[in-house]
Design a protein around this motif. Structure first.
Motif, PDB file in Angstrom:
ATOM      1  N   ASN A  63      43.890  45.407  57.536  1.00 51.81           N
ATOM      2  CA  ASN A  63      42.990  45.823  56.600  1.00 51.81           C
ATOM      3  C   ASN A  63      42.012  45.099  56.158  1.00 51.81           C
ATOM      4  O   ASN A  63      42.417  44.150  55.603  1.00 51.81           O
ATOM      5  CB  ASN A  63      43.857  46.730  55.610  1.00 51.81           C
ATOM      6  N   LEU A  64      40.614  45.653  55.982  1.00 48.48           N
ATOM      7  CA  LEU A  64      39.496  44.877  55.301  1.00 48.48           C
ATOM      8  C   LEU A  64      39.096  45.703  54.250  1.00 48.48           C
ATOM      9  O   LEU A  64      39.336  46.888  54.395  1.00 48.48           O
ATOM     10  CB  LEU A  64      38.814  44.684  56.173  1.00 48.48           C
ATOM     11  N   SER A  65      38.426  45.087  53.293  1.00 48.36           N
ATOM     12  CA  SER A  65      38.085  45.851  52.185  1.00 48.36           C
ATOM     13  C   SER A  65      36.591  46.680  52.557  1.00 48.36           C
ATOM     14  O   SER A  65      35.844  45.999  53.528  1.00 48.36           O
ATOM     15  CB  SER A  65      37.815  45.031  50.862  1.00 48.36           C
ATOM     16  N   ALA A  66      36.271  47.826  51.841  1.00 51.77           N
ATOM     17  CA  ALA A  66      34.803  48.186  52.153  1.00 51.77           C
ATOM     18  C   ALA A  66      34.386  48.946  50.707  1.00 51.77           C
ATOM     19  O   ALA A  66      35.308  49.371  49.807  1.00 51.77           O
ATOM     20  CB  ALA A  66      35.098  49.624  52.983  1.00 51.77           C
ATOM     21  N   ALA A  83      37.423  34.675  56.655  1.00 49.88           N
ATOM     22  CA  ALA A  83      38.001  33.576  56.936  1.00 49.88           C
ATOM     23  C   ALA A  83      39.540  33.376  56.446  1.00 49.88           C
ATOM     24  O   ALA A  83      40.246  32.937  57.023  1.00 49.88           O
ATOM     25  CB  ALA A  83      37.220  32.291  56.164  1.00 49.88           C
ATOM     26  N   PHE A  84      39.851  33.872  55.151  1.00 50.74           N
ATOM     27  CA  PHE A  84      41.033  34.007  54.770  1.00 50.74           C
ATOM     28  C   PHE A  84      42.043  34.732  55.626  1.00 50.74           C
ATOM     29  O   PHE A  84      43.137  34.396  55.982  1.00 50.74           O
ATOM     30  CB  PHE A  84      41.226  34.277  53.382  1.00 50.74           C
ATOM     31  N   THR A  85      41.682  35.988  55.996  1.00 54.24           N
ATOM     32  CA  THR A  85      42.461  36.944  56.791  1.00 54.24           C
ATOM     33  C   THR A  85      42.566  36.264  58.205  1.00 54.24           C
ATOM     34  O   THR A  85      43.584  36.390  58.573  1.00 54.24           O
ATOM     35  CB  THR A  85      41.552  38.286  57.050  1.00 54.24           C
ATOM     36  N   LEU A  86      41.370  35.819  58.821  1.00 52.72           N
ATOM     37  CA  LEU A  86      41.804  35.275  59.993  1.00 52.72           C
ATOM     38  C   LEU A  86      42.725  33.867  60.039  1.00 52.72           C
ATOM     39  O   LEU A  86      43.535  33.652  61.001  1.00 52.72           O
ATOM     40  CB  LEU A  86      40.339  34.650  60.818  1.00 52.72           C
ATOM     41  N   SER A  87      42.622  33.013  59.093  1.00 50.89           N
ATOM     42  CA  SER A  87      43.524  32.155  58.717  1.00 50.89           C
ATOM     43  C   SER A  87      44.922  32.644  58.807  1.00 50.89           C
ATOM     44  O   SER A  87      46.011  31.902  59.374  1.00 50.89           O
ATOM     45  CB  SER A  87      43.260  31.308  57.413  1.00 50.89           C
ATOM     46  N   GLN A  88      45.207  33.658  58.212  1.00 50.42           N
ATOM     47  CA  GLN A  88      46.593  34.272  58.138  1.00 50.42           C
ATOM     48  C   GLN A  88      46.886  34.915  59.381  1.00 50.42           C
ATOM     49  O   GLN A  88      48.040  34.686  59.771  1.00 50.42           O
ATOM     50  CB  GLN A  88      46.507  35.421  57.082  1.00 50.42           C
ATOM     51  N   ASP A 130      42.173  43.061  52.592  1.00 45.42           N
ATOM     52  CA  ASP A 130      41.319  43.594  51.418  1.00 45.42           C
ATOM     53  C   ASP A 130      41.922  42.882  49.992  1.00 45.42           C
ATOM     54  O   ASP A 130      41.193  42.985  48.970  1.00 45.42           O
ATOM     55  CB  ASP A 130      41.518  45.054  51.140  1.00 45.42           C
ATOM     56  N   ARG A 131      43.004  42.267  50.232  1.00 48.02           N
ATOM     57  CA  ARG A 131      43.608  41.570  48.880  1.00 48.02           C
ATOM     58  C   ARG A 131      42.692  40.418  48.539  1.00 48.02           C
ATOM     59  O   ARG A 131      42.628  40.184  47.273  1.00 48.02           O
ATOM     60  CB  ARG A 131      45.066  41.242  49.028  1.00 48.02           C
ATOM     61  N   TYR A 132      42.113  39.771  49.429  1.00 46.25           N
ATOM     62  CA  TYR A 132      41.214  38.673  49.086  1.00 46.25           C
ATOM     63  C   TYR A 132      40.085  39.035  48.232  1.00 46.25           C
ATOM     64  O   TYR A 132      39.505  38.403  47.409  1.00 46.25           O
ATOM     65  CB  TYR A 132      40.919  38.036  50.417  1.00 46.25           C
ATOM     66  N   ALA A 133      39.436  40.365  48.690  1.00 44.95           N
ATOM     67  CA  ALA A 133      38.531  40.592  48.144  1.00 44.95           C
ATOM     68  C   ALA A 133      38.666  41.283  46.801  1.00 44.95           C
ATOM     69  O   ALA A 133      37.956  41.204  45.801  1.00 44.95           O
ATOM     70  CB  ALA A 133      37.879  42.083  49.102  1.00 44.95           C
ATOM     71  N   THR A 134      39.898  41.881  46.580  1.00 41.42           N
ATOM     72  CA  THR A 134      40.255  42.085  45.187  1.00 41.42           C
ATOM     73  C   THR A 134      40.312  41.007  44.365  1.00 41.42           C
ATOM     74  O   THR A 134      40.180  41.303  43.037  1.00 41.42           O
ATOM     75  CB  THR A 134      41.695  43.156  45.390  1.00 41.42           C
ATOM     76  N   ALA A 135      40.827  39.886  44.781  1.00 37.87           N
ATOM     77  CA  ALA A 135      40.917  38.732  43.892  1.00 37.87           C
ATOM     78  C   ALA A 135      39.646  38.046  43.734  1.00 37.87           C
ATOM     79  O   ALA A 135      39.581  36.867  43.149  1.00 37.87           O
ATOM     80  CB  ALA A 135      41.859  37.676  44.645  1.00 37.87           C
ATOM     81  N   GLY A 136      38.610  38.417  44.400  1.00 41.14           N
ATOM     82  CA  GLY A 136      37.233  37.993  44.061  1.00 41.14           C
ATOM     83  C   GLY A 136      36.695  37.269  45.204  1.00 41.14           C
ATOM     84  O   GLY A 136      35.472  36.435  44.924  1.00 41.14           O
ATOM     85  N   ALA A 137      37.109  37.481  46.370  1.00 44.10           N
ATOM     86  CA  ALA A 137      36.690  36.718  47.635  1.00 44.10           C
ATOM     87  C   ALA A 137      35.219  37.570  48.163  1.00 44.10           C
ATOM     88  O   ALA A 137      35.325  38.439  47.984  1.00 44.10           O
ATOM     89  CB  ALA A 137      37.559  36.641  48.608  1.00 44.10           C
ATOM     90  N   SER A 138      34.483  36.695  48.191  1.00 42.98           N
ATOM     91  CA  SER A 138      33.114  37.141  49.291  1.00 42.98           C
ATOM     92  C   SER A 138      33.523  37.476  50.863  1.00 42.98           C
ATOM     93  O   SER A 138      34.516  37.188  50.984  1.00 42.98           O
ATOM     94  CB  SER A 138      32.094  35.997  49.268  1.00 42.98           C
ATOM     95  N   PHE A 167      53.603  36.375  54.950  1.00 46.57           N
ATOM     96  CA  PHE A 167      52.876  35.497  54.328  1.00 46.57           C
ATOM     97  C   PHE A 167      51.929  35.918  53.288  1.00 46.57           C
ATOM     98  O   PHE A 167      51.541  35.302  52.388  1.00 46.57           O
ATOM     99  CB  PHE A 167      51.664  35.114  55.499  1.00 46.57           C
ATOM    100  N   GLY A 168      51.563  37.147  53.423  1.00 43.87           N
ATOM    101  CA  GLY A 168      50.626  37.793  52.433  1.00 43.87           C
ATOM    102  C   GLY A 168      51.451  38.138  51.326  1.00 43.87           C
ATOM    103  O   GLY A 168      51.032  37.967  49.919  1.00 43.87           O
TER     104      GLY A 168
END
Length: 250
Positions: A219-222, A196-201, A182-190, A142-143
Motif C-alpha cells: 500500500n502507498l499513500s495518495a 525508498a523506505f518501502t522498497l527497503s522493506q 503509506d505509514r512512512y508518508a503519515t510519519a512525514g516522509a516525502s 518488519f513494519g
C-alpha cells in the motif's frame, strides 16, 4: 458528421495562464516538491515525451478498511452494495462481521490477534475451498517493529515469515505479507522517501526468500498532490521490476 475538437498547443495553454496571472510572472505558478522536483501547472502528452513501460497492469479494486470498527457487518454490506469489492478487517468475530458477505467474489484482507488461527478455522467451518479465495493476511512484522520499536524480536522474523508463507503456499490468490508503505508518508516522509523506505522493506523480505515477491501486497499513500501521487504510482512498478531483477526475478 461530428467535428472533432481542436487540439490546443502548449503555447495556447501558457497564454491562458499568463492572461489569468494579469502581469504576474509565470514562475509564480511553478512549484517545487520537498524533494526538489519542479511541478508545472499543466502537462500535455507530446511526441517527444517517452512513456516508460510499467509492466502488466492489474484491474483496479475499490477497497475499504473496516479494522477498528466494532459493528462492521451492516457497514460492510452497505459498502459492497455501493461498489466496494475489496475489504480488510480484524478477526474478532468473523461469523458476525462477514454474515451474508459473498466471500468467494470479494477480496478480503484479514488481520488482528491470532488471525492465522481464526481465519483458517472460519473457512473450515463454512466449508469453503481456501484455494479459491482472494486476499491475504495483514502481516508485516518488519513494519510492526517500526511502530513498536521492539527490535529484540527481529531475529525471529525470518523463521516466522517462512512459516506463514509455507502455510499459504497452495493458495495462488492469497498473499502472506501486506506492507503499509503509506505509514512512512503519515510519519512525514516525502514521496521519494516513501518509495525508498518501502522498497527497503521489500528488500528485507526478499533477503529472507526471493520467492516472497509474489506473496506480498503493498500500500502507498495518495493525497491531493495529484501530480506527485500519479508519478509515485507510475514510478513504483518500474522500481519494483528493477529490484526484482537484482534477485533474478522477472
Amino acid at each position: 458528421m461530428t467535428k472533432s475538437f481542436d487540439t490546443d498547443s502548449t503555447h495556447d495553454w501558457e497564454e491562458r495562464i499568463r492572461k489569468e496571472l494579469k502581469g504576474a510572472p509565470f514562475d509564480q505558478v511553478i512549484s517545487q516538491t520537498e524533494d526538489g522536483i519542479e511541478i508545472r501547472p499543466f502537462y500535455r502528452k507530446t511526441e517527444n515525451r517517452t512513456t516508460l513501460d510499467t509492466g502488466p497492469q492489474s484491474p483496479w479494486r475499490i477497497h475499504q478498511d473496516f479494522s477498528g470498527i466494532r459493528v462492521k457487518n451492516e457497514l460492510i454490506l452497505a459498502s459492497l452494495k455501493a461498489g466496494v469489492d475489496s475489504i480488510s478487517l480484524t478477526c474478532e468475530d468473523l461469523s458476525k462481521d462477514l454474515q451474508d458477505v459473498m466471500v468467494d467474489i470479494v477480496q478480503i484482507e484479514i488481520g488482528g490477534a491470532d488471525f492465522h488461527i481464526h481465519w483458517p478455522a472460519f473457512i473450515e467451518s463454512k466449508g469453503w475451498d481456501e484455494k479459491t479465495l482472494k486476499g491475504g493476511y495483514l502481516f508485516d512484522p518488519f513494519g510492526a517493529l517500526l511502530v513498536t520499536g521492539e527490535y529484540d524480536s527481529a531475529s525471529f522474523i525470518p523463521d516466522m515469515v517462512k512459516l506463514f508463507a509455507e502455510s499459504t503456499s497452495d493458495q495462488a490468490h492469497w498473499k502472506t505479507l501486506s506492507l503499509e508503505g503509506d505509514r512512512y508518508a503519515t510519519a512525514g516522509a516525502s514521496p521519494i522517501q516513501e518509495l525508498a523506505f518501502t522498497l527497503s522493506q521489500v528488500k528485507a523480505y526478499l533477503d529472507i526468500d526471493s520467492n516472497l515477491a509474489s506473496d506480498m501486497s503493498i500500500n502507498l499513500s495518495a493525497d491531493t498532490a495529484y501530480f506527485e501521487t500519479a508519478c509515485k504510482f507510475r514510478a513504483f512498478p518500474i522500481l519494483w521490476a528493477n529490484l526484482l531483477k537484482a534477485y533474478g526475478q522477472e
